[in-house]
Design an enzyme around this catalytic site. Structure first.
Site, PDB file in Angstrom:
ATOM      1  CE  LYS A  52      11.506   1.292  -6.402  1.00  0.00           C
ATOM      2  NZ  LYS A  52      11.121   0.858  -5.059  1.00  0.00           N
ATOM      3  CD  GLN A  96       8.519  -1.612  -4.182  1.00  0.00           C
ATOM      4  OE1 GLN A  96       9.683  -1.398  -4.483  1.00  0.00           O
ATOM      5  NE2 GLN A  96       7.641  -0.632  -4.042  1.00  0.00           N
ATOM      6  CG  ASP A 119      14.199   1.370  -0.210  1.00  0.00           C
ATOM      7  OD1 ASP A 119      14.022   2.348  -0.946  1.00  0.00           O
ATOM      8  OD2 ASP A 119      13.584   0.291  -0.329  1.00  0.00           O
TER       9      ASP A 119
HETATM   10  N1  GUN Z   1       6.904   1.257  -1.446  1.00  0.00           N
HETATM   11  C1  GUN Z   1       6.551   2.546  -1.711  1.00  0.00           C
HETATM   12  N2  GUN Z   1       7.646   3.322  -1.777  1.00  0.00           N
HETATM   13  C2  GUN Z   1       8.707   2.522  -1.563  1.00  0.00           C
HETATM   14  C3  GUN Z   1      10.113   2.766  -1.526  1.00  0.00           C
HETATM   15  O1  GUN Z   1      10.615   3.880  -1.685  1.00  0.00           O
HETATM   16  N3  GUN Z   1      10.879   1.664  -1.288  1.00  0.00           N
HETATM   17  C4  GUN Z   1      10.361   0.422  -1.082  1.00  0.00           C
HETATM   18  N4  GUN Z   1      11.194  -0.576  -0.836  1.00  0.00           N
HETATM   19  N5  GUN Z   1       9.055   0.195  -1.114  1.00  0.00           N
HETATM   20  C5  GUN Z   1       8.243   1.229  -1.357  1.00  0.00           C
END
Ligand code: GUN
Length: 294
Positions: A52, A96, A119
């Protein structure tokens, strides 16, 4: 068979975004800024967050990674969230997942300022999405919708079977696919661990979106000829022939299924990069304050 190449498509879309950033930030304007909070040392989470941050660099965004140890308390994390909410230099941020068990995920989620919730997990955004009004859509479903759009895969009137009902993927993609939108307008079935006659249901699907986290779950005998297969799974399996000792596979038995279908996403290189591209796009929206104008 069309291989739905998430790497290739992401390169194209990220180039569009980086052009936009360059044009917009010609003067003194600061670039968009995404922050990510990572608690603990889960290798998969570390890898996702790293990608990311890398994507931010690729498109010319600023980024901040806040890394904290596994023993970080809930109230310490709430403090970090509060500071990010108040920081005018940060347009959007993510926490996350998964979080360590001693932290209440929903409590953290509820503390995120919805206007920075790139998100799309806060009930404000999730509810707005369900109602079909402007919102940040969760990145994985948003990335899948981008893929349907850019590859011009028709979803209208099609039977879409979603395997899995998680808050991150299964539930939101089911909503988006059923909306009166393009892509969308599909007839959606959500299947899960208690579903009966799963094979028959899958065999009636024009589109299967597999998001259950079980390697090779979808076999050729569960797939209708010429179906479209979206594989969200990222599973680690042992592989002695690989220098790392493992490899990543999806929820679909790709080798079995690929010759029977009209289109399929590979793992890795399918939905994964699209998820990050959708997050980058959401951050642009936060930056340009589109959310606030609707
Ligand atoms: N863990 C797995 N997929 C995601 C996501 O799209 N966002 C976040 N913050 N954590 C994740």
């Amino acid at each position: 068979m069309i291989l739905l190449d998430g790497n290739k498509l992401s390169t194209i879309i990220r180039k569009e975004i980086s052009d936009r950033v360059r044009d917009f930030c010609k003067t003194d304007t600061r670039p968009p800024h995404l922050a990510a909070i990572l608690i603990g040392d889960n290798p998969a989470s570390q890898s996702y967050v790293k990608n990311k941050i890398k994507a931010c660099e690729e498109v010319g965004y600023a980024s901040t990674l806040i890394k904290k140890p596994l023993h970080t308390t809930e109230s310490e994390l709430l403090d970090i969230v509060q500071r990010l909410n108040e920081n005018k230099e940060i347009d959007g941020y993510i926490v996350q997942l998964p979080l360590p068990r001693h932290i209440d995920e929903m409590k953290i989620n509820l503390a995120i300022d919805p206007s920075k919730d790139v998100d799309g997990f806060h009930p404000n955004n999730f509810g707005r999405m369900a109602l079909g009004i402007t919102a940040y859509h969760p990145a994985t479903p948003a990335g899948i919708m981008m893929m349907f759009d850019r590859y011009q895969i028709s979803t209208e009137g099609k039977h879409c079977v979603v395997l899995g009902r998680s808050n991150i993927v299964g539930t939101p993609i089911s909503l988006l696919m059923s909306k009166k939108t393009k892509p969308g307008n599909a007839t959606v079935t959500i299947a899960h661990s208690r579903t009966e006659n799963l094979k028959e249901i899958c065999l009636s699907a024009d589109i299967i979106i597999a998001a259950l986290g079980i390697p090779f779950f979808v076999k050729a005998d569960m797939v209708k000829p010429n179906a479209v297969i979206i594989d969200v799974g990222i599973n680690k399996i042992e592989d002695a022939s690989n220098p790392r000792g493992y490899r990543l596979v999806g929820d679909v038995d790709f080798e079995q299924v690929k010759n029977k279908v009209s289109a399929i996403t590979p793992v890795p290189g399918g939905v994964g990069p699209m998820t990050i591209t959708a997050l980058i796009e959401n951050t642009w929206k936060a930056y340009s304050k589109i959310y606030n104008n609707n």
